[in-house]
Motif scaffolding. Structure first.
Motif, PDB file in Angstrom:
ATOM      1  N   PRO A  51      49.434  50.583  40.630  1.00 12.64           N
ATOM      2  CA  PRO A  51      50.122  51.817  40.224  1.00 12.64           C
ATOM      3  C   PRO A  51      51.028  51.647  39.014  1.00 12.64           C
ATOM      4  O   PRO A  51      51.530  52.631  38.477  1.00 12.64           O
ATOM      5  CB  PRO A  51      50.940  52.180  41.472  1.00 12.64           C
ATOM      6  CG  PRO A  51      51.165  50.878  42.164  1.00 12.64           C
ATOM      7  CD  PRO A  51      49.941  50.050  41.907  1.00 12.64           C
ATOM      8  N   HIS A  52      51.243  50.399  38.562  1.00 11.86           N
ATOM      9  CA  HIS A  52      52.143  50.153  37.448  1.00 11.86           C
ATOM     10  C   HIS A  52      51.407  50.010  36.115  1.00 11.86           C
ATOM     11  O   HIS A  52      52.042  49.829  35.074  1.00 11.86           O
ATOM     12  CB  HIS A  52      52.964  48.889  37.714  1.00 11.86           C
ATOM     13  CG  HIS A  52      53.727  48.935  39.008  1.00 11.86           C
ATOM     14  ND1 HIS A  52      54.761  49.809  39.223  1.00 11.86           N
ATOM     15  CD2 HIS A  52      53.581  48.228  40.154  1.00 11.86           C
ATOM     16  CE1 HIS A  52      55.243  49.638  40.443  1.00 11.86           C
ATOM     17  NE2 HIS A  52      54.535  48.686  41.032  1.00 11.86           N
ATOM     18  N   ILE A  53      50.079  50.079  36.142  1.00  9.44           N
ATOM     19  CA  ILE A  53      49.291  49.949  34.918  1.00  9.44           C
ATOM     20  C   ILE A  53      48.368  51.155  34.794  1.00  9.44           C
ATOM     21  O   ILE A  53      47.603  51.458  35.711  1.00  9.44           O
ATOM     22  CB  ILE A  53      48.452  48.650  34.919  1.00  9.44           C
ATOM     23  CG1 ILE A  53      49.360  47.425  35.018  1.00  9.44           C
ATOM     24  CG2 ILE A  53      47.583  48.567  33.667  1.00  9.44           C
ATOM     25  CD1 ILE A  53      48.605  46.111  35.091  1.00  9.44           C
ATOM     26  N   ALA A 218      50.575  40.876  43.929  1.00 13.45           N
ATOM     27  CA  ALA A 218      49.415  41.358  43.173  1.00 13.45           C
ATOM     28  C   ALA A 218      48.141  40.732  43.739  1.00 13.45           C
ATOM     29  O   ALA A 218      47.813  40.944  44.898  1.00 13.45           O
ATOM     30  CB  ALA A 218      49.592  41.082  41.687  1.00 13.45           C
ATOM     31  N   LEU A 219      47.434  39.899  42.956  1.00 17.21           N
ATOM     32  CA  LEU A 219      46.192  39.294  43.437  1.00 17.21           C
ATOM     33  C   LEU A 219      46.367  37.818  43.777  1.00 17.21           C
ATOM     34  O   LEU A 219      45.396  37.056  43.824  1.00 17.21           O
ATOM     35  CB  LEU A 219      45.073  39.464  42.395  1.00 17.21           C
ATOM     36  CG  LEU A 219      44.420  40.857  42.374  1.00 17.21           C
ATOM     37  CD1 LEU A 219      45.267  41.836  41.569  1.00 17.21           C
ATOM     38  CD2 LEU A 219      43.020  40.819  41.811  1.00 17.21           C
ATOM     39  N   GLN A 262      44.035  49.319  49.060  1.00 20.93           N
ATOM     40  CA  GLN A 262      44.262  50.604  49.720  1.00 20.93           C
ATOM     41  C   GLN A 262      45.735  51.001  49.658  1.00 20.93           C
ATOM     42  O   GLN A 262      46.066  52.174  49.444  1.00 20.93           O
ATOM     43  CB  GLN A 262      43.784  50.523  51.169  1.00 20.93           C
ATOM     44  CG  GLN A 262      42.271  50.420  51.304  1.00 20.93           C
ATOM     45  CD  GLN A 262      41.820  50.117  52.723  1.00 20.93           C
ATOM     46  OE1 GLN A 262      42.642  49.796  53.603  1.00 20.93           O
ATOM     47  NE2 GLN A 262      40.519  50.192  52.975  1.00 20.93           N
ATOM     48  N   ASP A 263      46.623  50.031  49.824  1.00 21.09           N
ATOM     49  CA  ASP A 263      48.061  50.319  49.741  1.00 21.09           C
ATOM     50  C   ASP A 263      48.438  50.798  48.345  1.00 21.09           C
ATOM     51  O   ASP A 263      49.260  51.725  48.188  1.00 21.09           O
ATOM     52  CB  ASP A 263      48.866  49.069  50.101  1.00 21.09           C
ATOM     53  CG  ASP A 263      48.756  48.690  51.574  1.00 21.09           C
ATOM     54  OD1 ASP A 263      48.316  49.543  52.368  1.00 21.09           O
ATOM     55  OD2 ASP A 263      49.100  47.543  51.909  1.00 21.09           O
ATOM     56  N   GLU A 264      47.856  50.177  47.331  1.00 23.54           N
ATOM     57  CA  GLU A 264      48.155  50.580  45.953  1.00 23.54           C
ATOM     58  C   GLU A 264      47.623  51.982  45.658  1.00 23.54           C
ATOM     59  O   GLU A 264      48.289  52.780  44.992  1.00 23.54           O
ATOM     60  CB  GLU A 264      47.568  49.566  44.976  1.00 23.54           C
ATOM     61  CG  GLU A 264      48.315  48.238  44.964  1.00 23.54           C
ATOM     62  CD  GLU A 264      47.720  47.243  43.976  1.00 23.54           C
ATOM     63  OE1 GLU A 264      48.463  46.346  43.532  1.00 23.54           O
ATOM     64  OE2 GLU A 264      46.521  47.370  43.638  1.00 23.54           O
ATOM     65  N   GLN A 277      38.712  55.586  40.301  1.00 22.38           N
ATOM     66  CA  GLN A 277      37.819  54.862  41.186  1.00 22.38           C
ATOM     67  C   GLN A 277      38.219  53.387  41.254  1.00 22.38           C
ATOM     68  O   GLN A 277      38.134  52.676  40.252  1.00 22.38           O
ATOM     69  CB  GLN A 277      36.374  54.978  40.698  1.00 22.38           C
ATOM     70  CG  GLN A 277      35.362  54.167  41.492  1.00 22.38           C
ATOM     71  CD  GLN A 277      35.293  54.596  42.948  1.00 22.38           C
ATOM     72  OE1 GLN A 277      35.054  55.764  43.237  1.00 22.38           O
ATOM     73  NE2 GLN A 277      35.509  53.667  43.872  1.00 22.38           N
ATOM     74  N   ALA A 278      38.667  52.959  42.418  1.00 22.35           N
ATOM     75  CA  ALA A 278      38.999  51.542  42.586  1.00 22.35           C
ATOM     76  C   ALA A 278      37.711  50.721  42.541  1.00 22.35           C
ATOM     77  O   ALA A 278      36.668  51.138  43.059  1.00 22.35           O
ATOM     78  CB  ALA A 278      39.726  51.330  43.910  1.00 22.35           C
TER      79      ALA A 278
END
Length: 324
Positions: A51-53, A218-219, A262-264, A277-278
């Motif tokens: 959500p920050h990018i 993050a990842l 999903q949380d993001e 689209q994720a």
């Protein structure tokens, strides 16, 4: 903004020749270490959920259907798909795109160096980054390594894990006149880091900040530090107050990664951000099996600014801003 008379490059010819030399030296560095160069697409049917990018999009009509393509903000997902398919350690040197404010250090299009090392953790990757910078500068470079907590205690006077929400709000307001109504700890921590920590680290030699709070993973996979705090196995690399790179000991658990995604997406919806689209192909790749590895993304244009003592990112790029 467009003008047919604005045709000259934004960087001078000396800077452009230096840029070419650095690109050559980067490729030679990885060739010597048997890290394979790859070339993934700039366009994808799926995008990051962060959500920050914000991303740039391209809309077209194909086979009677309206299709949205997303310009890559990083080749990370595609490169991890290659690793899951059996590729060895890989790197990519190419363009990425982000819909962010254009400024002295930022552009919507820039060059990123990203690489993944099989069998490495984030500590080994930090050492390799020092090796790369040493090669580019022609002298030995050993970066400082400083935990997120230690950096906060040194420059903010608070422990980011044990400080109360009220303490974070008060200190944030004291230095920024913002924060008294903010109830998200990470928002307050990020603002304090950007205001008080970032400008004061990596001044003499580059500095790795590591062991971020787990909520900022993050990842990256999560770990406990020596004090029992839940932290992220990630780092950021700073030099002269500028963030250059972001690296992870990569998360390989498909279930956990899907939950984070999903949380993001839920956070994006809660913030009324544009739906996108994720890219769940990453999840499919993780289910197949991503080997243990560490990866990092390095902003090459920012590095070139520092290597040449340039004040603006436009001065190291062939065509930027209104000249593009």
């Amino acid at each position: 903004m467009y003008s047919k008379d604005v045709w000259q490059p934004t960087a001078d010819l000396t800077a452009l020749k230096f840029r070419a030399e650095v690109f050559h030296n980067i490729r030679a560095f990885f060739y010597q270490r048997e890290v394979l160069e790859v070339d993934t697409p700039c366009l994808s049917l799926g995008s990051i959920s962060d959500p920050h990018i914000e991303v740039l999009t391209s809309h077209t009509r194909t086979l009677g259907q309206d299709v949205t393509y997303y310009l890559q903000t990083s080749p990370e997902y595609a490169m991890k798909r290659l690793l899951a398919a059996g590729m060895p350690s890989i790197y990519q040197l190419g363009k990425v795109f982000r819909a962010e404010e254009i400024g002295r250090r930022h552009g919507i299009e820039f060059t990123m160096l990203e690489w993944y090392r099989l069998g490495f953790d984030h500590w080994q990757l930090m050492s390799e980054m020092d090796d790369l910078l040493s090669e580019l500068m022609g002298q030995s470079i050993v970066s400082e390594r400083l935990s997120y907590a230690a950096a906060f205690e040194r420059h903010v006077g608070l422990n980011p894990f044990s400080a109360s929400l009220n303490e974070l709000q008060q200190v944030c307001y004291q230095h920024t006149e913002y924060g008294l109504q903010e109830e998200d700890r990470d928002t307050l921590l990020e603002l304090l880091f950007a205001t008080l920590v970032e400008p004061n680290i990596g001044q003499d030699v580059p500095c790795f900040i590591h062991a971020y709070p787990a909520s900022q993973a993050a990842l990256a996979r999560q770990q406990q530090d020596e004090q029992g705090n839940a932290t992220a196995a990630r780092f950021e690399w700073y030099w002269r107050g500028m963030e250059l790179a972001n690296g992870y000991f990569e998360l390989t658990d498909a279930t956990e990664q899907q939950q984070r995604m999903q949380d993001e997406m839920a956070e994006r919806a809660e913030n009324d951000q544009v739906w996108r689209q994720a890219d769940e192909r990453l999840i499919s790749a993780l289910k197949q099996g991503l080997p243990e590895c560490a990866g990092v993304a390095l902003g090459v244009d920012r590095l070139l600014m520092l290597l040449q003592n340039k004040a603006h990112i436009d001065q190291v790029m062939p065509f930027a801003g209104a000249h593009a």
